[in-house]
Design a protein around this motif. Structure first.
Motif, short mmCIF file in Angstrom:
data_model
loop_
_atom_site.label_atom_id
_atom_site.label_comp_id
_atom_site.label_asym_id
_atom_site.label_seq_id
_atom_site.Cartn_x
_atom_site.Cartn_y
_atom_site.Cartn_z
N ASP A 131 -36.89 -27.20 27.49
CA ASP A 131 -36.66 -27.82 26.19
C ASP A 131 -36.56 -29.34 26.27
O ASP A 131 -35.95 -29.89 27.19
CB ASP A 131 -35.38 -27.26 25.56
N PHE A 132 -37.11 -30.00 25.24
CA PHE A 132 -37.07 -31.46 25.21
C PHE A 132 -36.97 -31.89 23.75
O PHE A 132 -37.94 -32.30 23.14
CB PHE A 132 -38.32 -32.03 25.87
N PRO A 133 -35.77 -31.80 23.16
CA PRO A 133 -35.63 -32.15 21.74
C PRO A 133 -35.64 -33.66 21.49
O PRO A 133 -35.19 -34.45 22.33
CB PRO A 133 -34.26 -31.55 21.38
N LEU A 134 -36.15 -34.02 20.34
CA LEU A 134 -36.21 -35.43 19.92
C LEU A 134 -35.31 -35.59 18.71
O LEU A 134 -35.50 -34.93 17.69
CB LEU A 134 -37.64 -35.82 19.54
N ARG A 135 -34.34 -36.47 18.82
CA ARG A 135 -33.38 -36.68 17.73
C ARG A 135 -33.65 -37.99 17.00
O ARG A 135 -33.78 -39.04 17.65
CB ARG A 135 -31.95 -36.69 18.28
N LEU A 136 -33.73 -37.88 15.69
CA LEU A 136 -33.79 -39.08 14.85
C LEU A 136 -32.37 -39.35 14.38
O LEU A 136 -31.74 -38.50 13.73
CB LEU A 136 -34.71 -38.87 13.64
N LEU A 137 -31.85 -40.50 14.69
CA LEU A 137 -30.44 -40.78 14.47
C LEU A 137 -30.14 -41.09 13.02
O LEU A 137 -29.17 -40.61 12.44
CB LEU A 137 -30.03 -41.95 15.36
N SER A 138 -30.98 -41.91 12.41
CA SER A 138 -30.82 -42.31 11.01
C SER A 138 -32.22 -42.62 10.49
O SER A 138 -32.75 -43.70 10.71
CB SER A 138 -29.91 -43.54 10.89
N ALA A 139 -32.82 -41.62 9.86
CA ALA A 139 -34.24 -41.71 9.54
C ALA A 139 -34.56 -42.90 8.64
O ALA A 139 -33.79 -43.25 7.72
CB ALA A 139 -34.70 -40.41 8.87
N ALA A 140 -35.71 -43.50 8.92
CA ALA A 140 -36.21 -44.63 8.13
C ALA A 140 -37.65 -44.33 7.72
O ALA A 140 -38.35 -43.60 8.41
CB ALA A 140 -36.16 -45.91 8.96
N PRO A 141 -38.10 -44.90 6.59
CA PRO A 141 -39.49 -44.66 6.17
C PRO A 141 -40.52 -45.00 7.24
O PRO A 141 -41.58 -44.38 7.30
CB PRO A 141 -39.62 -45.56 4.94
N SER A 142 -40.20 -45.96 8.12
CA SER A 142 -41.12 -46.32 9.20
C SER A 142 -41.30 -45.20 10.22
O SER A 142 -42.21 -45.28 11.07
CB SER A 142 -40.62 -47.59 9.91
N GLN A 143 -40.46 -44.19 10.15
CA GLN A 143 -40.58 -43.06 11.07
C GLN A 143 -41.43 -41.94 10.48
O GLN A 143 -41.60 -40.89 11.12
CB GLN A 143 -39.20 -42.55 11.47
N THR A 144 -41.97 -42.16 9.31
CA THR A 144 -42.94 -41.21 8.76
C THR A 144 -44.16 -41.20 9.67
O THR A 144 -44.77 -42.24 9.92
CB THR A 144 -43.34 -41.64 7.34
N SER A 145 -44.48 -40.02 10.19
CA SER A 145 -45.52 -39.94 11.21
C SER A 145 -45.77 -38.47 11.55
O SER A 145 -45.09 -37.57 11.05
CB SER A 145 -45.07 -40.69 12.48
N VAL A 146 -46.76 -38.27 12.42
CA VAL A 146 -46.95 -36.95 13.03
C VAL A 146 -46.47 -37.06 14.47
O VAL A 146 -46.87 -37.97 15.20
CB VAL A 146 -48.43 -36.52 12.99
N TYR A 147 -45.61 -36.13 14.85
CA TYR A 147 -45.01 -36.15 16.17
C TYR A 147 -45.58 -35.03 17.03
O TYR A 147 -45.63 -33.88 16.61
CB TYR A 147 -43.49 -36.00 16.06
N PHE A 148 -46.00 -35.41 18.23
CA PHE A 148 -46.52 -34.44 19.18
C PHE A 148 -45.65 -34.41 20.44
O PHE A 148 -45.26 -35.46 20.96
CB PHE A 148 -47.95 -34.80 19.60
N CYS A 149 -45.41 -33.22 20.89
CA CYS A 149 -44.74 -33.01 22.16
C CYS A 149 -45.79 -32.55 23.16
O CYS A 149 -46.74 -31.84 22.79
CB CYS A 149 -43.65 -31.95 22.00
N ALA A 150 -45.63 -32.92 24.42
CA ALA A 150 -46.58 -32.52 25.45
C ALA A 150 -45.84 -32.17 26.73
O ALA A 150 -44.74 -32.66 26.99
CB ALA A 150 -47.58 -33.65 25.72
N SER A 151 -46.47 -31.33 27.53
CA SER A 151 -45.91 -31.02 28.85
C SER A 151 -47.04 -30.97 29.87
O SER A 151 -48.20 -30.73 29.52
CB SER A 151 -45.14 -29.70 28.83
N GLY A 152 -46.68 -31.20 31.13
CA GLY A 152 -47.66 -31.17 32.19
C GLY A 152 -46.98 -31.05 33.54
O GLY A 152 -45.75 -31.12 33.64
N SER A 153 -47.78 -30.85 34.57
CA SER A 153 -47.22 -30.71 35.91
C SER A 153 -48.10 -31.40 36.92
O SER A 153 -49.30 -31.57 36.71
CB SER A 153 -47.07 -29.24 36.27
N SER A 154 -47.49 -31.78 38.04
CA SER A 154 -48.27 -32.40 39.11
C SER A 154 -49.23 -31.39 39.70
O SER A 154 -50.34 -31.72 40.09
CB SER A 154 -47.33 -32.97 40.18
N GLY A 155 -48.80 -30.11 39.73
CA GLY A 155 -49.68 -29.07 40.25
C GLY A 155 -50.93 -28.88 39.40
O GLY A 155 -51.95 -28.41 39.89
#
Lengths: 113, 113
Positions: free
Chosen positions: B73-97
């Motif tokens: 799990d890797f949650p992203l917290r917005l502390l106090s939302a602002a209009p400038s944070q209007t966006s599309v958010y992507f999470c990604a994962s990967g490995s060295s292997g």
């Protein structure tokens, strides 16, 4: 610092034309990875190719080909005989171990019939 | 395998509200990251993690917090939302292997009014 530059913001072609998307990168490391991703209108990010810094062989996959040149820090992507389904935003990205992918701003490709 | 999952898919917040965007992966990847995508800006790195308990800032970390208490799990917290944070958010994962190929979630479209 790492940086990826995709100078072409938008490209429009007619079906069956060949098109090349340019990517120039900056890094101080000798070990790194380069990627291309496709983002179709549906919005998901689709992995296309990965290249490590020690492998300068060009690669061809169907209508897609990639030209990696360390001498010019470029990793260009060519679509041969473009099709309408190729219409998408294409991102070039750079990865150094211990960090995360750094993306260029993307090139929007529009292929008309 | 579910791959990378993100919740919610859509969210509308009022300025000043806080919320957490959830990201989970079931591939035992050590690397996870958060990006935001804005028109003409490509994908910009917010925060990333190279393993449980380790996080670091990306290009645009202000206004966001992350933690990585588990590999999955890797949650992203917005502390106090602002209009400038209007966006599309992507999470990604990967490995060295996997030679650092990043697997992306479907994205969360956030609107702050």
């Amino acid at each position: 610092a790492q940086k990826v530059t995709q100078a072409q913001t938008e490209i429009s072609v007619v079906e069956k034309e060949d098109v090349t998307l340019d990517c120039v990168y900056e890094t101080r490391d000798t070990t790194y990875y380069l990627f291309w991703y496709k983002q179709p209108p549906s919005g998901e990010l689709v992995f296309l190719i990965r290249r490590n810094s020690f492998d300068e062989q060009n690669e061809i996959s169907g209508r897609y080909s990639w030209n990696f040149q360390k001498s010019t820090s470029s990793f260009n992507f060519t679509i041969t005989a473009s099709q309408v389904v190729d219409s998408a935003v294409y991102f070039c990205a750079l990865y150094q171990a211990g960090t995360a992918l750094i993306f260029g701003k993307g090139t929007t490709l529009s292929v008309s019939s | 395998n579910a791959g990378v999952t993100q919740t919610p898919k859509f969210q509308v917040l009022k300025t000043g509200q806080s919320m957490t965007l959830q990201c989970a992966q079931d591939m035992n990847h050590e690397y996870m990251s958060w990006y935001r995508q804005d028109p003409g800006m490509g994908l910009r790195l917010i925060h990333y993690s190279v393993g449980a308990g380790i996080t670091d800032q990306g290009e645009v970390p202000n206004g966001y917090n992350v933690s990585r208490s588990t590999t999955e799990d890797f949650p992203l917290r917005l502390l106090s939302a602002a209009p400038s944070q209007t966006s599309v958010y992507f999470c990604a994962s990967g490995s060295s292997g996997g030679y650092y190929e990043q697997y992306f979630g479907p994205g969360t479209r956030l609107t702050v009014t």
